[in-house]
Structures are given as structure tokens and as C-alpha cells.
Write an enzyme that holds these catalytic residues in place. Structure first.
Site, PDB file in Angstrom:
ATOM      1  CE  LYS A   1      -4.004   2.149   2.307  1.00 40.97           C
ATOM      2  NZ  LYS A   1      -4.903   1.941   3.531  1.00 40.97           N
TER       3      LYS A   1
ATOM      4  CB  SER B   1      -8.231   4.142   2.656  1.00 37.21           C
ATOM      5  OG  SER B   1      -7.191   3.286   3.682  1.00 37.21           O
TER       6      SER B   1
ATOM      7  CB  SER C   1      -8.538   1.337   5.548  1.00 41.35           C
ATOM      8  OG  SER C   1      -9.179   2.433   5.424  1.00 41.35           O
TER       9      SER C   1
END
Lengths: 486, 480
Positions: A78, A153, A177
Site C-alpha cells: 500500500k 482505503s 480500511s
């Protein structure tokens, strides 16, 4: 055409047996990314040369007999984790030009394990969002239905794993997330206990809630990745000095006699009835494996969202202050004075959602409003923690939906922030309490995946992974991949 | 109309740690700009602070020294504001729960009056960086070497009523932090500085007047001048029927005046909240007890002991206790010399301080060790040399580093105490000066001093003066 293994365990096994080289499997994933990611947009940065170099190093390491369990296994990272020498954008224009001069602790762990970084994945700007639509780099398509969101997210990581553009990925979870995009993309994701995975070098959104964790197609893979990610870090004062364990050690143990609580508040009117049916079905499946399920009460559930949005926005407003155009990142063109530099840098560098949260948080911390918002939210946080403590005194884990609906359409909620925030109803409370929770695929509604959430007590990650693994031994949801070709 | 001044001080003491409060970077001054700013000090994305435990020890020592309450749990908070040399956009400080609260400091004024000033709180925080304009056209340079340097902010109650009291408080605090070894006290470099909150009110009133805050006073002289000016200014405003405006002011030492820096309307809302990156500082009873054992003898105690034990004057005791290094030097000298301690005090505050001053040296770098000085004093005390010769020896020791005995022996400076030798010198002087004998006999007592001088000169200063006196008197009495 060669059929490659598509799980972490499968790849690691093939690498160990020298049936496969890291360069070969890395090349395979890079080819898939190049072929498919134009449509999905799950990566912000593809690290092709770097990945192949790491793969060659991994092959040498394996050949010399020095390989660790996941040496040579590719992963997606990420873009919130700092990676030395590689752009770390956090999904924001503000950091579009930021080449991190240092590695996050988690990145160091992955490097030491010999894993191969395929690229940095797309995400909501500074991890603020539930749909991956707030990214400066554009939205991510849900691999199951391109006009649906992947969740957020960690939407890029979830989509990349679901689309088999990486066997596993890192994610971060502040209010859901990791779990919500895992649910919406049909993969398995674990948000560990707060303090279990180092936050050093993981760009902060809301420091008291943020926690990194693994995302993969199945629980076994999450356990293997968790073995790499977890551990005490002296560089993070909130890291907990708790012994690490082999998260794969108890996966094979039966769950017979496991006491599961099903919070009645998680099945109220906000839950889509079709999703509810899938979750009930999954619970029945777990009962058939020997779990005993009872209804439990989490009376403060509805307080979680307002409390979460006050606390996370308050922390965010302060965490975002360092993006001022002075030392790194975006700076507006030709500022006339300091005030102009601040206002235009931040006005142009941040997206709409980030600005909204900064405003909410600044307001909540302002003199005269602090007690009504921030103090009150912290009081609610303690009540929520107590709720979980009470419930977990009766049962081993809690079971319920991860998200009230399956993936919604791109653009469907992006203009309605409150409706977007409400999709976090089952996830935010867990962050407020600091507990670990896992989401795993448990069915489909309208050809989109449904996620079952398992919530445990502090440091019960092994148990959560074990339950998910046992479930995955008798079900096949986690084996389904979106039909993408490539 | 009689006016009463009310002053409260906020002192910033830079804690003498090797590394910063939340990072491993060095706190040394004078390095190349930004060469001592780590990723943490730069506030890079993703970095986290880790508390330097030394600062906790220092704050606890301070708390114990002022008999304050040391909180079992205290909390770091973020003070949010934008400034180019504030890297994170917030300063990590302590707000609602400081580590030290409710302490007391005893101050002594020039007339001997003793006052107890309440210390409201002392809290830990990080310093910001520096903005510089020199050498940058149309832009500002930022140096973050100082960012993250640990500070202890010490806040007093508004209990001082004159510039003199404020300076006495500041001096006492300055001496205390150096005694504790928690601050180098270098005011010029800003290691010890204060903000003064000043207001005036009618005598007898219990209500506080509107205050102004004078920022960044870094010398005792400036504190005194700034407060005096501010008090005059405020009284003048009120006597003219106007009102004092609450604001932050700056003292300009060049113009010797205070002027507005920012008004209350520009005041920030700092939006303090507990820093989620740091855990509360927990202090156990055991830890407190172990720190109490590390507490050195404090200045007041030492001064009292010097008066009682060494029978020093208040003045000498006060002076020697100003620095622990001075006090230690004194005690070592006394120990070696075995002579009257007052004698050592006189030598140290006289000859030694003068020599150090001339050479611009601190006592730690003195070419003359306490052992050497103690030996010299011992030689005076056992009458090996006279006080006058001793000064000569002292100068020689200062220059060459030789021991007093070496110098005395090599240069033959040993005092002459043999009566027969001195008597011969006396007789010789009297024989050479018959006229002066007549003057003496005729009642001119002053001439006696002349004879003494002549004998001493003849002995090259080595004759024992009291023996010279005695023998001279005897010979003169015998003279016809």
C-alpha cells in the site's frame, strides 16, 4: 501455458522446491499487471526493475540455502508505507513527488524476509475514504464489476489481490480500511491488535486508530504474511512489546467448542437483507464445524461512527499539518508570501475529502468546542471498549457482516459523505477498541462478494486466522477469482 | 496613587541532554544548518517520536529540588500552529497534565529578605528550529538543528512585585538548574531564557490588572530593564485614563524599550490535544525514591553549611556557592591546606578569581588545581613562606604549573625564621640608619615601619615579619 500457483503458500512451496524461480513468478505478476491494471488502476507505481532485481537476489538467497519462508514471494505494498528511493504518495498530489529517504519498519521486515515488491498500490488520499475514489491517481475498479468500487482505503491492495495482480498485499486499517475492501473484493484481510504491527514509516492518518495488516486470498496466506509484518518496534512508542508467534501454527486446529457471539445490533435495518442471509449462512457453516453461536449485545454500536469521525478527523487535522510546502512534497507555484504559500499549497495539494476531514477535526479541537466533541468522543470510545470487553467475557469471538452492503457503484456515494461514512458502521468500533478483526469472503450478492467479519480479543490474531482457515477448508468462496482473462 | 507591580515568569531551560527529546540527533550547537536534523526532526511523513528517558530524569530531579508534586502520570499534548521552522505543524508539549506542579523556590533579596515563590508547573516540550534571513534573497532559510531540543518550561505564580524580585527568582532558578546538571545555563545561546507576564494594580487591590507578556528575555539585565520599562509604561497608560491592552511585547535591548509583537486578537487557538503517538509518562514511587538519592546538595543547603561549618561570611559563602565547581574547588583546597577555611576562601575569591578573570577561564580549566592551591596555602599556614612571597609563588605556579614546594626550594623563597639571622639583619639596618634611630627616639613612631621595610628588603622578603617586628623592637629599645 504455464499454470502458476496463485497463493502465497503455493508460491513459497514451489520456490522452496525449486519448481519455480522468483524471477519467473515475479515476471508473471508484472505481465498480468501490465496487461490488466490499465482497467483496474490498482497500482500507483509499478516497480518493475526493482522487483526483478529483488527477485534475482531472492533466487540467489534461496539457492544458497538462506531463504526465509517467504523469500522470493511477490507482494503489493500500500502506498502509505515509506519505501526508500521509491515514491510514497499516500494517494495524494501532496506527496506525488515524495521519494522517501527511509524505509518503514514494515518495509524493512518485508525486505529482510526477501519478499519482492511489485509496486505501490492505489488508495484513498491519506487513507481517508471507503471507496478508493478520493485518490489523486483516480478510482480503482472492483475486479468483480468494473463500475463498482473496491472499497477503501486499501482499495488498490484489495483489487490487486482479487485480480491476482499480486498474491498478497499490505493494507492499513483506521476504521475498516483493510476489512471493508477485503469484503468488497472477495479476499481475506486482517486488521491486527493496535500496536501489533509497527506504525513507523506508515504515513499517519489517525494515529490512535491506524494499524497495518495483511491482505491475501485466504487466511493461511494472511497468517504467513502476518509472520513477517508483526513485531515490537522500539521506534513506535505505541507498539506493544508482546511476544510474536507463528500465526500459521494453529491454523489446522479444530474450532469445535468455539464460543461465538453474534451482536444483534449488527443485523439491524441498515444491513442489506441479502448480505444478512449470506452472513447467517456462513455462521451456520461455522456451527457445523463445532462453533457454538449465541446472540450478544453491543448496545453502543450506533455511537461508533460519530465518535470515530470526531477522533479520526481531530487526529487527522493535526497529522496533516506537516504538509505545508516547506520541506518536502507539493509546493504551490510562485507564492507571494508565507500565508499564500500555506493556503495555496494546502488548497491545491489536498483533495476534497482530506480537506473536509481537516475542517471537521480542526473544528472539533477548537477552543469552546473541544469538550462537546473531542472529550465526548473519547468518553464514547471508552464505553465502546467496555461493550466489547463485556461481550468478549462471554464468548471467544464475535461474528457479523464487514459491510452493510456489497460493493456500491463508482460515484454512487462520492457526493454524499454521510452515507459513505455509514458504510463503516461495523468496522470503526473495532478500531476505537483497538481489537483485531478479520474479514473473509462468505458468499455473493448480485455477483459481488460478501465479507464475514470475525472480531477477537487483544492479540487473538491466531485464533481469528484459525477460524477463517477452518471455514476455508470446507467452503470455496476464497477460491473464486474474477473472470479477467490475462 | 500607589501602584503595585505583579510579575509571573515562564522560564525555558534547555535540558542538557546529548540527543534530542524525541530523536537520536545530537543537540550540540554550532553545526552546519540541518546537519543535526533527523527524519524525525524534519517531520517527514510516517516518522514517530520516541521519548528520550534522560529528560524525564531531569524533570523529576527538578521537581524534587523545588519540593513539587511529580505526577505519577503525565501526558504529552500537541500544540498546533503553522510556522516554517515548526516542522510538524505542531509542537509536542505538555498541557493539561504536566510532569511537575506546585513547587516552591526560596529567593533572597539584596536586603536579606527571604521570599518563597510558588512554581505553578514545569513541563517538558520540544524546541522549534530557526528561521534565518541572512544570505537568502527573497526567501527564508530554515535550520532545524535546534528542532526537537528538549526544554523544561518552568511557570511561576504571579507573586513577584518588582524587577529585583524577578531577577532574584531568575538567578536562583539559574543556579538551581546548573546545580542539578540539567541545564548549562548559557543565556547568550538561549539555553536559559524567560517570558515575563507583567501587570500593575492599585496598592491594596486583590484583582489582577491586565497583563502583557514580554517574550524571550535572555539576560538578567534585560529582564530588569524590560520589566521596569513595562511597569512605567503601564502606569502611565492607566494614569492617563486609558487601558492596558493584553498583548505580547518584545524587549529591544538596543533601544531599551518594549514594543508590541502581537495583540490578543492575533492569539492562536492551539487546539491542544493528547499526542496519540506517545504514551503517558508513568513515574513510580520507586523511581522517585531512586531519583531522590541522586539529588545533589542544593545551593541553599550548601551556603548554610559553608557558613556554619567553615565559618565563612555570608558574602563569601554566597559567592562560592554560585557554582558547584567553585564550591567543590573551595572544599578541596581546604582539605589539602588544613588551614583556616576562611584563608582558602580569601585566596580563591581574591587571587584565583582575579587570575581566572584576566585569562577568561572557567575554574574547570584553571591552570592551578585545588590541590596546588591547597599546598600553597599550607606553606603560608606553616610559615614556610610569607603571604607576600606566596603571591609570587602563586604567579609562578599559574605560569609554569610547578608545585609550590618546587618553586619555594628552587628559588630559595623559604621564610627566614632563625632569630640570630634576623637579628643580624636588624643590627645591620640600624647601623646604617643612625639618623632614623634618632627620629624614632624623638617620638616618630612611623619610622618603625621604615626599619621593617629595610629589614624585609635586605632579606629579599623572606624574613618572618612578626619576628622582624619583635627583634627590631628589642634592638631599638636597647639602642641608646
Amino acid at each position: 501455458m504455464t499454470i502458476y500457483p496463485d497463493t502465497v503458500a503455493g508460491i513459497a512451496n514451489a520456490l522452496a522446491k525449486r519448481e519455480l524461480s522468483s524471477v519467473e513468478i515475479t515476471r508473471h505478476y508484472l505481465d498480468r499487471i501490465n496487461a490488466l491494471d490499465r482497467q483496474i488502476n490498482s497500482y500507483i507505481t509499478i516497480c518493475e526493475a526493482h522487483a526483478l532485481e529483488q527477485a534475482r537476489a531472492a533466487d540467489r538467497r534461496i539457492a544458497s540455502g538462506q531463504g526465509a519462508p517467504l523469500t522470493g514471494v511477490p507482494y503489493a505494498h500500500k502506498d502509505i508505507f515509506c519505501t526508500k528511493g521509491i515514491r510514497t504518495s499516500c494517494g495524494s498530489r501532496m506527496l506525488d513527488n515524495f521519494i522517501s529517504p527511509y524505509d518503514a519498519t514494515v518495509t524493512e521486515h518485508l525486505n529482510n524476509a526477501g519478499m519482492v515488491l511489485l509496486g505501490k498500490t492505489n488508495m484513498d488520499e491519506f487513507a481517508m475514504g471507503s471507496s478508493n475514489e478520493t485518490s489523486f491517481y483516480g478510482p480503482v475498479a472492483n475486479p468483480w464489476k468494473f463500475d463498482s468500487v473496491p472499497g477503501g482505503s486499501s482499495g488498490g491492495s484489495a483489487a490487486a489481490v482479487a485480480a491476482r495482480l499480486a498474491p498478497c498485499a499490505t493494507g492499513t486499517d483506521t476504521g475498516g480500511s483493510i476489512r471493508q475492501p477485503a469484503a468488497l473484493c472477495g479476499i481475506t484481510g486482517l486488521k491486527p491488535t493496535y500496536g501489533r504491527v509497527s506504525r513507523y514509516g506508515m504515513i499517519a492518518f489517525a494515529s490512535s486508530l491506524d494499524q497495518g495488516g495483511p491482505m491475501a486470498t485466504n487466511a493461511h496466506d494472511c497468517a504467513l504474511l502476518m509472520n513477517v509484518l508483526a513485531g515490537f518496534d522500539a521506534k513506535d512508542s505505541t507498539s506493544v512489546d508482546h511476544p510474536t508467534e507463528d500465526y500459521s501454527a494453529t491454523l489446522g486446529h479444530s474450532i469445535k467448542g468455539l464460543k461465538c457471539g453474534v451482536p444483534k445490533q449488527y443485523f439491524d435495518k441498515s444491513l442489506d437483507p441479502a448480505v444478512a442471509a449470506s452472513i447467517r449462512q456462513a455462521i451456520t457453516e461455522l456451527e457445523s464445524l463445532g462453533a457454538q453461536c449465541v446472540e450478544v449485545d453491543l448496545p453502543s454500536t450506533e455511537l461508533a461512527i460519530p465518535s470515530y469521525y470526531v477522533i479520526s478527523s481531530a487526529e487527522c487535522s493535526s497529522n496533516m499539518s506537516r504538509y505545508d510546502g516547506v520541506r518536502f512534497g507539493y509546493r504551490c507555484r510562485d507564492p507571494v508570501d508565507l500565508q499564500d504559500m500555506y493556503t495555496r499549497t494546502r488548497g491545491e495539494g489536498f483533495g476534497k475529502e482530506t480537506k473536509r476531514r481537516i475542517l471537521i477535526g480542526t473544528y472539533a479541537l477548537s477552543s469552546g468546542y473541544y469538550d462537546a466533541y473531542y472529550t465526548k468522543a473519547q468518553q464514547i470510545r471508552r464505553i465502546i471498549q467496555q461493550d466489547f470487553k463485556n461481550a468478549l467475557a462471554e464468548v471467544d469471538v464475535l461474528l457479523g457482516p464487514t459491510s452493510p452492503t456489497v460493493a456500491f457503484g463508482l460515484g454512487q456515494k462520492s457526493s454524499e459523505p454521510v452515507s459513505m461514512y455509514l458504510s463503516d458502521i461495523y468496522t470503526t468500533a473495532i478500531n476505537l477498541a483497538g481489537l483485531p478483526a478479520l474479514s473473509m469472503p462468505a458468499g455473493f450478492v448480485d455477483e459481488l462478494p460478501v465479507g464475514l467479519q470475525i472480531i477477537g480479543d487483544f492479540f487473538s490474531e491466531s485464533k481469528l486466522l484459525q477460524i477463517a482457515h477452518q471455514y476455508q477448508q470446507v467452503t470455496g468462496w476464497h477460491l473464486l477469482a474474477p473472470p479477467l482473462g490475462g | 496613587m500607589e501602584w503595585e507591580t505583579v510579575i509571573g515568569l515562564e522560564i525555558h531551560a534547555q535540558l542538557a541532554t546529548k540527543s534530542k527529546i524525541f530523536s537520536c540527533a545530537s543537540t550540540a550547537v554550532g553545526a552546519q544548518p540541518n546537519s543535526q536534523a533527523s527524519a524525525i526532526d524534519l517531520g517527514l511523513p510516517g516518522v514517530l517520536p520516541v521519548l528520550n528517558e534522560r529528560v524525564v530524569e531531569m524533570a523529576v530531579l527538578f521537581g524534587l529540588a523545588i519540593r513539587a508534586k511529580v505526577a505519577p502520570s503525565s501526558v504529552f499534548a500537541r500544540k498546533n500552529y503553522f510556522y516554517p521552522d515548526l516542522p510538524k505543524g505542531y509542537q509536542i508539549s505538555q498541557y493539561a497534565e504536566p510532569i511537575v506542579s506546585a513547587g516552591k523556590l526560596e529567593i533572597r533579596l539584596a536586603d536579606g529578605t527571604i521570599r518563597i515563590i510558588d512554581v505553578t508547573r514545569a513541563h517538558l516540550e520540544e524546541d522549534a528550529g530557526k528561521s534565518t534571513h541572512e544570505g537568502f534573497a527573497h526567501s527564508t532559510g530554515i535550520d532545524l538543528n535546534r528542532a526537537g531540543t528538549p526544554l523544561l518550561e518552568i511557570v511561576s505564580e504571579p507573586q513577584m512585585h518588582s524587577a529585583e524580585e524577578a531577577v532574584a527568582y531568575m538567578r536562583t532558578m539559574h543556579r538551581l538548574v546548573r546545580y542539578l546538571g540539567i541545564c548549562d545555563g548559557n543565556m547568550q545561546e538561549g539555553s536559559f531564557r524567560c517570558d515575563a507576564n507583567v501587570s500593575v494594580r492599585k496598592s491594596g487591590s486583590t484583582q489582577l490588572g491586565t497583563r502583557t507578556e514580554i517574550k524571550n528575555l535572555n539576560s538578567f539585565k534585560f529582564i530588569e530593564r524590560a520589566i521596569e520599562h513595562e511597569v512605567e509604561r503601564q502606569i502611565e497608560i492607566i494614569e492617563n485614563g486609558a487601558k492596558v491592552v493584553q498583548e505580547t511585547r518584545l524587549y529591544d535591548p538596543d533601544l531599551d524599550e518594549t514594543r508590541t509583537m502581537r495583540s490578543k486578537e492575533d492569539a492562536h487557538d492551539y487546539r491542544y490535544f493528547p499526542d496519540p503517538d506517545l504514551l503517558p509518562i508513568r513515574i513510580s514511587e520507586e523511581y522517585l525514591a531512586s531519583m531522590a538519592r541522586l539529588l545533589p546538595e542544593l545551593p541553599d543547603r550548601k551556603r548554610q553549611r559553608f557558613v556554619a561549618h567553615y565559618r565563612l561570611s555570608e558574602q563569601d559563602a554566597d559567592l562560592l556557592c554560585e557554582e558547584t565547581a567553585w564550591a567543590d574547588y573551595f572544599e578541596q583546597t581546604v582539605e589539602i591546606s588544613k588551614a583556616d577555611p576562611r584563608f582558602s576562601a580569601r585566596w580563591i575569591t581574591g587571587e584565583l578569581f582575579a587570575a581566572l578573570n584576566r585569562a577568561n577561564l572557567s575554574i574547570e580549566n584553571s591552570p592551578l588545581s585545588s590541590t596546588s592551591l591547597g599546598k600553597l596555602i599550607a606553606r603560608i599556614d606553616d610559615e614556610t613562606i610569607s603571604g607576600k612571597i606566596a603571591k609570587q609563588v602563586f604567579d609562578r605556579m599559574w605560569e609554569t604549573g610547578e608545585s609550590p614546594d618546587e618553586i619555594i626550594n628552587l628559588q630559595g623563597l623559604r621564610q627566614v625564621t632563625d632569630d640570630s639571622v634576623i637579628e643580624r639583619l636588624v643590627i645591620q639596618v640600624l647601623e646604617n640608619n643612625p639618623q632614623q634611630i634618632e627620629q624614632y627616639k624623638s617620638g616618630k613612631d612611623k619610622v618603625f615601619g621604615f626599619f621593617v621595610g629595610q629589614v624585609m628588603k635586605l632579606s629579599e622578603g623572606k624574613a618572618n615579619p612578626s619576628q622582624v617586628n619583635q627583634l627590631l623592637k628589642a634592638q631599638l629599645d636597647k639602642a641608646p
